[in-house]
Scaffold this motif. Structure first.
Motif, PDB file in Angstrom:
ATOM      1  N   THR B 209      20.204 -48.332   4.935  1.00 28.95           N
ATOM      2  CA  THR B 209      21.465 -47.711   4.617  1.00 28.95           C
ATOM      3  C   THR B 209      22.601 -48.446   5.065  1.00 28.95           C
ATOM      4  OG1 THR B 209      22.598 -45.692   4.825  1.00 28.95           O
ATOM      5  CG2 THR B 209      21.489 -46.148   6.766  1.00 28.95           C
ATOM      6  N   ASP B 210      22.590 -49.928   4.992  1.00 32.73           N
ATOM      7  CA  ASP B 210      23.654 -50.738   5.576  1.00 32.73           C
ATOM      8  C   ASP B 210      23.902 -51.666   4.433  1.00 32.73           C
ATOM      9  OD1 ASP B 210      24.813 -52.778   6.520  1.00 32.73           O
ATOM     10  OD2 ASP B 210      23.804 -52.844   8.626  1.00 32.73           O
ATOM     11  N   ALA B 211      24.906 -51.301   3.420  1.00 30.71           N
ATOM     12  CA  ALA B 211      25.170 -52.268   2.524  1.00 30.71           C
ATOM     13  C   ALA B 211      26.045 -53.546   2.918  1.00 30.71           C
ATOM     14  CB  ALA B 211      25.973 -51.589   1.452  1.00 30.71           C
ATOM     15  N   TYR B 212      26.652 -53.125   4.247  1.00 29.04           N
ATOM     16  CA  TYR B 212      27.521 -54.054   4.816  1.00 29.04           C
ATOM     17  C   TYR B 212      27.003 -55.516   5.174  1.00 29.04           C
ATOM     18  CZ  TYR B 212      31.418 -55.250   8.128  1.00 29.04           C
ATOM     19  OH  TYR B 212      32.407 -55.698   9.063  1.00 29.04           O
ATOM     20  N   HIS B 213      25.542 -55.590   5.445  1.00 28.11           N
ATOM     21  CA  HIS B 213      25.145 -56.662   5.868  1.00 28.11           C
ATOM     22  C   HIS B 213      24.606 -57.489   4.592  1.00 28.11           C
ATOM     23  CE1 HIS B 213      21.428 -55.049   4.342  1.00 28.11           C
ATOM     24  NE2 HIS B 213      20.467 -56.013   4.541  1.00 28.11           N
ATOM     25  N   PHE B 214      24.543 -56.983   3.479  1.00 26.09           N
ATOM     26  CA  PHE B 214      24.136 -57.692   2.272  1.00 26.09           C
ATOM     27  C   PHE B 214      24.606 -59.086   1.876  1.00 26.09           C
ATOM     28  CE2 PHE B 214      22.157 -58.618  -1.605  1.00 26.09           C
ATOM     29  CZ  PHE B 214      20.778 -57.842  -1.697  1.00 26.09           C
ATOM     30  N   PRO B 215      25.813 -59.113   1.596  1.00 22.96           N
ATOM     31  CA  PRO B 215      26.418 -60.369   1.333  1.00 22.96           C
ATOM     32  C   PRO B 215      26.378 -61.251   2.080  1.00 22.96           C
ATOM     33  CG  PRO B 215      28.195 -58.705   1.104  1.00 22.96           C
ATOM     34  CD  PRO B 215      26.822 -57.957   1.598  1.00 22.96           C
ATOM     35  N   ILE B 216      26.488 -60.845   3.406  1.00 22.18           N
ATOM     36  CA  ILE B 216      26.509 -62.100   4.530  1.00 22.18           C
ATOM     37  C   ILE B 216      25.273 -62.547   4.813  1.00 22.18           C
ATOM     38  CG2 ILE B 216      27.218 -62.049   6.973  1.00 22.18           C
ATOM     39  CD1 ILE B 216      29.523 -60.751   5.297  1.00 22.18           C
ATOM     40  N   ILE B 217      24.100 -61.488   5.293  1.00 23.99           N
ATOM     41  CA  ILE B 217      22.758 -62.273   5.782  1.00 23.99           C
ATOM     42  C   ILE B 217      22.034 -62.723   4.524  1.00 23.99           C
ATOM     43  CG2 ILE B 217      21.362 -59.980   5.789  1.00 23.99           C
ATOM     44  CD1 ILE B 217      21.137 -62.160   8.619  1.00 23.99           C
ATOM     45  N   HIS B 218      22.097 -62.152   3.260  1.00 30.84           N
ATOM     46  CA  HIS B 218      21.581 -62.536   2.044  1.00 30.84           C
ATOM     47  C   HIS B 218      22.289 -63.458   1.481  1.00 30.84           C
ATOM     48  CE1 HIS B 218      18.633 -60.021   3.640  1.00 30.84           C
ATOM     49  NE2 HIS B 218      19.232 -58.584   3.371  1.00 30.84           N
ATOM     50  N   LYS B 219      23.212 -64.202   1.837  1.00 26.91           N
ATOM     51  CA  LYS B 219      23.800 -65.189   0.788  1.00 26.91           C
ATOM     52  C   LYS B 219      22.958 -66.127   0.332  1.00 26.91           C
ATOM     53  CE  LYS B 219      28.355 -67.809   1.566  1.00 26.91           C
ATOM     54  NZ  LYS B 219      27.986 -68.805   0.473  1.00 26.91           N
ATOM     55  N   SER B 220      21.979 -66.547   1.103  1.00 30.39           N
ATOM     56  CA  SER B 220      20.839 -67.546   0.250  1.00 30.39           C
ATOM     57  C   SER B 220      20.016 -67.108  -0.806  1.00 30.39           C
ATOM     58  CB  SER B 220      19.992 -68.294   1.427  1.00 30.39           C
ATOM     59  OG  SER B 220      19.017 -67.436   1.917  1.00 30.39           O
ATOM     60  N   PHE B 221      19.960 -65.702  -0.693  1.00 26.73           N
ATOM     61  CA  PHE B 221      19.191 -65.048  -1.802  1.00 26.73           C
ATOM     62  C   PHE B 221      20.288 -64.869  -3.094  1.00 26.73           C
ATOM     63  CE2 PHE B 221      18.964 -60.818  -4.095  1.00 26.73           C
ATOM     64  CZ  PHE B 221      17.722 -61.087  -4.974  1.00 26.73           C
ATOM     65  N   ILE B 222      21.624 -64.375  -2.636  1.00 28.34           N
ATOM     66  CA  ILE B 222      22.431 -64.400  -3.852  1.00 28.34           C
ATOM     67  C   ILE B 222      22.668 -65.773  -4.671  1.00 28.34           C
ATOM     68  CG2 ILE B 222      25.075 -63.920  -4.217  1.00 28.34           C
ATOM     69  CD1 ILE B 222      24.536 -61.746  -1.917  1.00 28.34           C
ATOM     70  N   SER B 223      22.788 -66.752  -3.746  1.00 28.81           N
ATOM     71  CA  SER B 223      22.746 -68.117  -4.289  1.00 28.81           C
ATOM     72  C   SER B 223      21.971 -68.559  -5.132  1.00 28.81           C
ATOM     73  CB  SER B 223      22.988 -69.205  -3.232  1.00 28.81           C
ATOM     74  OG  SER B 223      24.151 -68.829  -2.508  1.00 28.81           O
ATOM     75  N   SER B 224      20.780 -67.954  -5.003  1.00 27.80           N
ATOM     76  CA  SER B 224      19.453 -68.088  -6.001  1.00 27.80           C
ATOM     77  C   SER B 224      19.481 -67.469  -7.283  1.00 27.80           C
ATOM     78  CB  SER B 224      18.255 -67.888  -5.257  1.00 27.80           C
ATOM     79  OG  SER B 224      17.919 -66.626  -5.043  1.00 27.80           O
ATOM     80  N   LEU B 225      20.554 -66.522  -7.654  1.00 26.80           N
ATOM     81  CA  LEU B 225      20.575 -65.735  -8.576  1.00 26.80           C
ATOM     82  C   LEU B 225      21.639 -66.423  -9.777  1.00 26.80           C
ATOM     83  CD1 LEU B 225      21.125 -62.379  -6.829  1.00 26.80           C
ATOM     84  CD2 LEU B 225      19.020 -63.441  -7.995  1.00 26.80           C
ATOM     85  N   ASP B 226      21.168 -66.144 -11.158  1.00 29.12           N
ATOM     86  CA  ASP B 226      22.315 -66.475 -11.969  1.00 29.12           C
ATOM     87  C   ASP B 226      23.607 -65.518 -11.697  1.00 29.12           C
ATOM     88  OD1 ASP B 226      22.489 -63.844 -14.139  1.00 29.12           O
ATOM     89  OD2 ASP B 226      20.562 -64.173 -13.646  1.00 29.12           O
TER      90      ASP B 226
END
Lengths: 160, 429
Positions: B209-226
């Motif tokens: 229930t923590d959306a705050y962390h998503f773009p920070i810790i998962h930056k490398s995942f987001i970079s792998s997306l279109d």
């Protein structure tokens, strides 16, 4: 029984070369070892053979391999930055099958990882399908069968 | 007597460590509090143990846990479900060691006592020495009360607890929405990833229930997306929200467009689903069904957190198990449609592998952060964990619940208030 030691040596040399590239994070060169249709597979169930219709820990085609490498090299992944290193030993190499189009090789691997001062060990069977070309082998398939594939693993920010 | 007093003090201590906007770091690391949690939380409420699709046929079973107690979920010949303590009534060995499978009986390997799928004791080798000593009818495998909702199976040690549907309350509406991702087919477990991390179970409880962390810790995942998909995951400034559903449950809506997967079926097929759409067309599915399945393949745009151990997390079940104060085991359970076209279930599994599990592009970075939270909680004699984000920016949801911004810590506060209430209660000693 007769063992084709020439083929065994060639396959072993290739697999050792790949192991060294991975331990030293020479990922771009590792990518070049692959056939474009090759699959890198880490199953959750070592008895499974239909990998595409099963959940795996990893089932990487060329795109996913490229993205996996990009993630590890990007500097954006905090877990990748925390891996101090891996040292893997590969041995017990056996040719299971040889045709004009490919060679199937099985071997044993023990990979040791150091992260945050903790050593973690990953014993595994590796199964390669190698495609002979004029310039040596290309990997058509690599299946990493971790001994504890169906157990509770630690997270993995390196390549087996 | 002195032992009883000590226990009481601990529970009060744990309850006092939860304030409205902060919790004390000792909740992550005090072994006495951990033992108390197993009694007062995990043995005192409904605990998720699996999905009915994991035991599809007569004779199917899977093993699971309620807190630290090993249990078996089995389906008998009349298709009834049973939740049985995994312990022979003779000398106490486990009677089932497989993760899942099919069987006719559970037989203790030690002395051969055999139990039926309903737990009844059927066979005792050399029974004559028990004549006048025991009656088989008195010694079935102990069974736990269990109930299901939409195929989610929960069990409890608290036999007089409220019905499961009352416990779920406002969460039921969200479970109904969650199961729509079967694409018109019944939800089915496709497999699971398992990993552990050196940290307390509540660190995982907070995370879903923590959306705050998503773009920070998962930056490398987001970079792998279109780019289009990366935009969808850029939800912190969007219209999402977190709603406290009561009983410690909460929902975090990250992508409002994906709340109801059976609505808005006329949207164009996104780039990352083009291969799935084509594979479905190649199978002869009409365009309407293609769009329906593609939309379901996304998974839902929300995480539904059910206190204390499961999250219906976008496209999968995330199940936690407290092993010790500093070790937690987690299952990422992949789901698809029973009888759905194979390309649909394959796509669901490939998406799961991309982010989830020990080798996904997301989980290892979460694990790293949680490990550091546990480590950091040892620093200093006194210290607090802040869960006060968005506390002054709340509103009332259409369902009448307290709600905050998508990256607020409203869900964590809800869970900790339930925890506080359970820990403060007098134990049933």
């Amino acid at each position: 029984m007769a063992i084709n030691t020439d083929l065994l040596n060639k396959a072993t040399a290739f697999i050792w070369h790949e192991a060294d590239l991975l331990d030293h994070k020479e990922y771009q060169e590792w990518l070049s070892l692959w056939d474009k249709n090759g699959l890198y597979i880490v199953p959750t169930d070592n008895n499974e053979t239909d990998y595409e219709n099963t959940l795996n820990l990893a089932l990487d085609d060329a795109d996913m391999r490229r993205m996996r490498v990009a993630r590890l090299e990007s500097g954006e992944s905090v877990s990748a930055s925390s891996v101090s290193g891996t040292v893997r030993m590969v041995s017990r190499v056996r040719i299971l099958e040889e045709t004009a189009d490919y060679v199937v090789v099985r071997c044993a691997m023990t990979l040791n990882e150091l992260r945050h001062g903790n050593l973690v060990s990953y014993p595994a069977d590796l199964e390669y399908r190698l495609k002979p070309t004029a310039d040596g082998f290309l990997i058509a398939r690599k299946v990493v069968k971790l001994m504890h594939a169906d157990g509770f693993l630690r997270t993995v920010s390196f390549i087996f | 007597m002195s032992e009883l007093i000590a226990l009481k003090n601990i529970s009060q201590k744990a309850a006092d460590m939860v304030e409205e906007g902060r919790v004390h770091k000792a909740l992550y690391s005090d072994p006495e509090i951990f033992e108390e949690e197993l009694d007062k939380v995990f043995q005192n409420t409904w605990v998720f143990i699996g999905h009915e699709s994991e035991v599809p046929e007569a004779g199917s079973f899977k093993t699971s846990f309620v807190g630290r107690h090993p249990v078996i979920l089995s389906r008998d010949r009349k298709m009834n479900l049973h939740v049985l303590l995994n312990r022979c009534r003779h000398r106490g060995a486990t009677v089932c060691e497989g993760r899942k499978g099919k069987t006719k009986a559970f037989t203790c390997p030690y002395h051969g006592w055999g139990y039926g799928l309903d737990g009844g004791l059927r066979a005792i080798p050399k029974a004559e020495e028990y004549e006048g000593v025991l009656d088989k009818n008195d010694l079935p495998l102990e069974s736990l009360r269990h109930e299901s909702y939409q195929g989610l199976v929960f069990a409890t040690f608290k036999s007089d607890i409220e019905p499961l549907e009352d416990f779920l309350g406002g969460a039921k509406k969200w479970i109904d929405l969650f199961v729509k991702q079967g694409g018109g087919y019944p939800l089915k477990v496709l497999g699971e990833h398992r990993f552990n991390f050196p940290g307390n179970w509540k660190i995982q409880l907070e995370n879903t229930t923590d959306a705050y962390h998503f773009p920070i810790i998962h930056k490398s995942f987001i970079s792998s997306l279109d780019n289009a998909t990366a935009d969808i995951f850029d939800f912190l400034d969007g219209d999402g929200f977190v709603e406290d559903l009561g009983h410690g449950h909460s929902v975090m809506v990250m992508i409002p467009d994906l709340v109801d997967l059976e609505a808005d079926l006329d949207q164009p097929i996104p780039e990352r689903f083009e291969d799935l759409a084509q594979a479905l067309r190649d199978e002869g599915q009409d365009e309407e069904q293609v769009k329906r399945l593609v939309r379901a393949a996304h998974g839902t745009g929300f995480n539904l957190n059910l206190f204390p151990n499961v999250s219906c997390s976008m496209a999968f079940f995330r199940v936690l198990r407290p092993v010790s104060v500093g070790v937690t085991e987690i299952q990422h359970v992949a789901i698809g449609g029973e009888g759905a076209p194979a390309p649909f279930n394959r796509k669901r599994m490939r998406l799961h592998e991309h982010f989830q599990g020990p080798m996904g592009f997301g989980t290892p970075d979460d694990g790293e952060a949680w490990e550091r939270v546990q480590k950091g909680s040892m620093a200093g004699k006194d210290g607090w964990i802040l869960v006060n984000r968005g506390m002054e920016n709340l509103h009332t949801s259409p369902d009448g619940n307290v709600a905050g911004a998508v990256c607020s810590e409203t869900g964590m506060r809800g869970a900790y208030q339930k925890y506080k209430q359970m820990m403060a209660a007098e134990g049933e000693k």
